[in-house]
Design a protein around this motif. Structure first.
Motif, PDB file in Angstrom:
ATOM      1  N   THR A  63       0.844  -1.197   0.000  1.00 18.26           N
ATOM      2  CA  THR A  63       0.000   0.000   0.000  1.00 18.26           C
ATOM      3  C   THR A  63       0.872   1.238   0.000  1.00 18.26           C
ATOM      4  OG1 THR A  63      -0.139  -0.038   2.421  1.00 18.26           O
ATOM      5  CG2 THR A  63      -1.902  -1.160   1.184  1.00 18.26           C
ATOM      6  N   ASP A  92       3.493   3.176   2.306  1.00 18.84           N
ATOM      7  CA  ASP A  92       2.963   3.433   3.644  1.00 18.84           C
ATOM      8  C   ASP A  92       3.929   2.986   4.725  1.00 18.84           C
ATOM      9  OD1 ASP A  92       0.629   4.524   2.603  1.00 18.84           O
ATOM     10  OD2 ASP A  92      -0.547   2.687   2.871  1.00 18.84           O
ATOM     11  N   PRO A 114      -5.083   6.815  -1.416  1.00 16.25           N
ATOM     12  CA  PRO A 114      -4.513   5.488  -1.209  1.00 16.25           C
ATOM     13  C   PRO A 114      -4.317   4.748  -2.537  1.00 16.25           C
ATOM     14  CG  PRO A 114      -6.579   5.756   0.024  1.00 16.25           C
ATOM     15  CD  PRO A 114      -6.411   6.961  -0.833  1.00 16.25           C
ATOM     16  N   GLN A 116      -2.590   0.918  -4.193  1.00 17.51           N
ATOM     17  CA  GLN A 116      -2.177  -0.439  -3.841  1.00 17.51           C
ATOM     18  C   GLN A 116      -1.441  -1.064  -5.001  1.00 17.51           C
ATOM     19  OE1 GLN A 116      -5.946  -2.143  -2.821  1.00 17.51           O
ATOM     20  NE2 GLN A 116      -6.189  -3.104  -4.810  1.00 17.51           N
ATOM     21  N   TRP A 131       0.991   0.430  -9.605  1.00 20.30           N
ATOM     22  CA  TRP A 131       0.227   1.058  -8.525  1.00 20.30           C
ATOM     23  C   TRP A 131      -1.080   1.584  -9.073  1.00 20.30           C
ATOM     24  CZ3 TRP A 131       1.885   0.095  -3.822  1.00 20.30           C
ATOM     25  CH2 TRP A 131       3.196  -0.381  -3.706  1.00 20.30           C
ATOM     26  N   ALA A 134      -6.612   2.482  -4.671  1.00 19.77           N
ATOM     27  CA  ALA A 134      -7.035   1.380  -3.807  1.00 19.77           C
ATOM     28  C   ALA A 134      -8.478   0.973  -4.064  1.00 19.77           C
ATOM     29  CB  ALA A 134      -6.830   1.741  -2.342  1.00 19.77           C
TER      30      ALA A 134
END
Length: 140
Positions: A63, A92, A114, A116, A131, A134
């Motif tokens: 993340t 993160d 965000p 992920q 990436w 999220a």
């Protein structure tokens, strides 16, 4: 320009091979000093903090937060039709460690959102780490 074959990373480089090996198992890793634990980013075989030559790869959460992005409108390679968006994220688990990614089109993005990891196998020996926002539910 038509769609071509995307260039692939060199996965045998001694400083980055651990990242690519972990990616094949759908893991995100960072290079760390085995002696003092400092994160070595960009990856290298020497720790400037304690002067150790012993490094290892540590798994971290897949993340991140979006730091920056830009939309490419001019095609420079046949494998990347425009528009596409180049993203820069900060992990993160490792403040200061930033990785890049690629998104098709012009997605709606905002700084700090965000992100992920999403993993894509390219043949038998390379898995790319990308990436995505999220909320898109990337393959973790």
């Amino acid at each position: 320009m038509g769609v071509g074959k995307a260039p692939l990373p060199v996965t045998s480089d001694p400083d980055t091979a651990g990242f690519w090996m972990a990616a094949q198992n759908h893991e995100v890793t960072v290079c760390t000093c085995a002696k003092c634990g400092d994160v070595l980013h960009l990856p290298r075989s020497y720790c400037p903090a304690c002067r150790s030559w012993t490094v290892e790869w540590k798994s971290v959460a897949p993340t991140a937060r979006l730091v920056s992005w830009t939309v490419a409108e001019h095609q420079v390679h046949p494998a990347f039709p425009v528009p596409y968006t180049f993203v820069l994220v900060e992990l993160d688990d490792c403040p200061g460690v930033r990785l890049a990614g690629y998104l098709d089109g012009r997605p709606r993005l905002r700084a700090g959102m965000p992100m992920q990891a999403s993993f894509t196998a390219e043949g038998d020996s390379v898995t790319l780490v990308n990436w995505v926002p999220a909320h898109q539910g990337g393959a973790i």
